[in-house]
Design a protein around this motif. Sequence first.
Motif, mmCIF file in Angstrom:
data_model
loop_
_atom_site.group_PDB
_atom_site.id
_atom_site.type_symbol
_atom_site.label_atom_id
_atom_site.label_comp_id
_atom_site.label_asym_id
_atom_site.label_seq_id
_atom_site.Cartn_x
_atom_site.Cartn_y
_atom_site.Cartn_z
ATOM 1 N N GLU A 12 6.657 1.489 -3.444
ATOM 2 C CA GLU A 12 7.215 0.253 -4.017
ATOM 3 C C GLU A 12 6.520 -0.989 -3.464
ATOM 4 O O GLU A 12 6.329 -1.969 -4.180
ATOM 5 C CB GLU A 12 8.730 0.207 -3.795
ATOM 6 C CG GLU A 12 9.473 1.143 -4.749
ATOM 7 C CD GLU A 12 10.946 1.314 -4.419
ATOM 8 O OE1 GLU A 12 11.369 0.903 -3.308
ATOM 9 O OE2 GLU A 12 11.678 1.868 -5.260
ATOM 10 N N LYS A 13 6.118 -0.941 -2.188
ATOM 11 C CA LYS A 13 5.330 -2.051 -1.619
ATOM 12 C C LYS A 13 3.998 -2.178 -2.356
ATOM 13 O O LYS A 13 3.548 -3.283 -2.681
ATOM 14 C CB LYS A 13 5.076 -1.814 -0.122
ATOM 15 C CG LYS A 13 6.280 -2.064 0.759
ATOM 16 C CD LYS A 13 5.926 -1.819 2.231
ATOM 17 C CE LYS A 13 7.129 -2.057 3.137
ATOM 18 N NZ LYS A 13 6.803 -1.840 4.567
ATOM 19 N N LYS A 16 4.489 -3.703 -5.894
ATOM 20 C CA LYS A 16 4.688 -5.158 -5.893
ATOM 21 C C LYS A 16 3.359 -5.903 -5.863
ATOM 22 O O LYS A 16 3.160 -6.911 -6.547
ATOM 23 C CB LYS A 16 5.553 -5.577 -4.694
ATOM 24 C CG LYS A 16 7.048 -5.414 -4.936
ATOM 25 C CD LYS A 16 7.856 -5.874 -3.735
ATOM 26 C CE LYS A 16 9.341 -5.568 -3.932
ATOM 27 N NZ LYS A 16 10.140 -5.844 -2.724
#
Length: 252
Positions: A12-13, A16
Amino acid sequence: MDDYSKALEFYEKALKIYEKALPPNHPLLATSYNNIGGVYNNMGDYPKALEFYEKSLKIREKALPSNHLDLATSYNNIVVVYNNMGDYSKALEFYGKSHKIYEKALPPNHPLLATSYNNIGLVYNNMGDYSKALEFYEKSLKIREKALPSNHPDLATSYNNIGSVYDKMGDYSKALDFYEKALKIYEKALPPNYPNLSISYGNIGQVYNNMGNYFKALSFLEEALAIQQKTLPPSHPHIKETIRRINNVKKV
């Protein structure tokens, strides 16, 4: 390492950053969505897996040529989710799309083609069409035996799948033979708490249960559960299924 919450956190990092830095149809963004979908699939959250796999597919269909292998990977991943969800007609539909790409783009003994045959075998197995399942599993195994080293986990997967069909057909000695071949590979190739090992123990336990050898069945099923409880979230379908199997053996 099967630490899904940590995997999800880092994927998820990455996502982004990709969403800020890349145009909306960039292939790296598709890869990022695909990775997240894979984690949700492993966690047993199939609707979430499908959501991210479909985001990945949408980009790949726009950004890549129609016979690109990444596109086939997307179709195949969606096949696996629909299969897990029990929507076999949808699984077969996407399988057909991926397999066409593999047949055009790959040599006849390529491992990805073996994976494709394996996936369609899985769908037929779940549909209860065991002769068709066996046909596709054996095509997959034939390629893997030529293309892979003798202790490769994908080879064990093939043995496991063929064992599963024989188990459902009531040919327990054949099932046990193939399950034990798979287990030998997993024990050599995988760390001791790897989920595939638990599947193998669970399969062998279930065959012994079907054969009426309840002591052996319980021993293997409890081995499976011990690994699953160390590596999977408590609500995972595999844990629930193993507990159900253990309770059934204990009732006998």
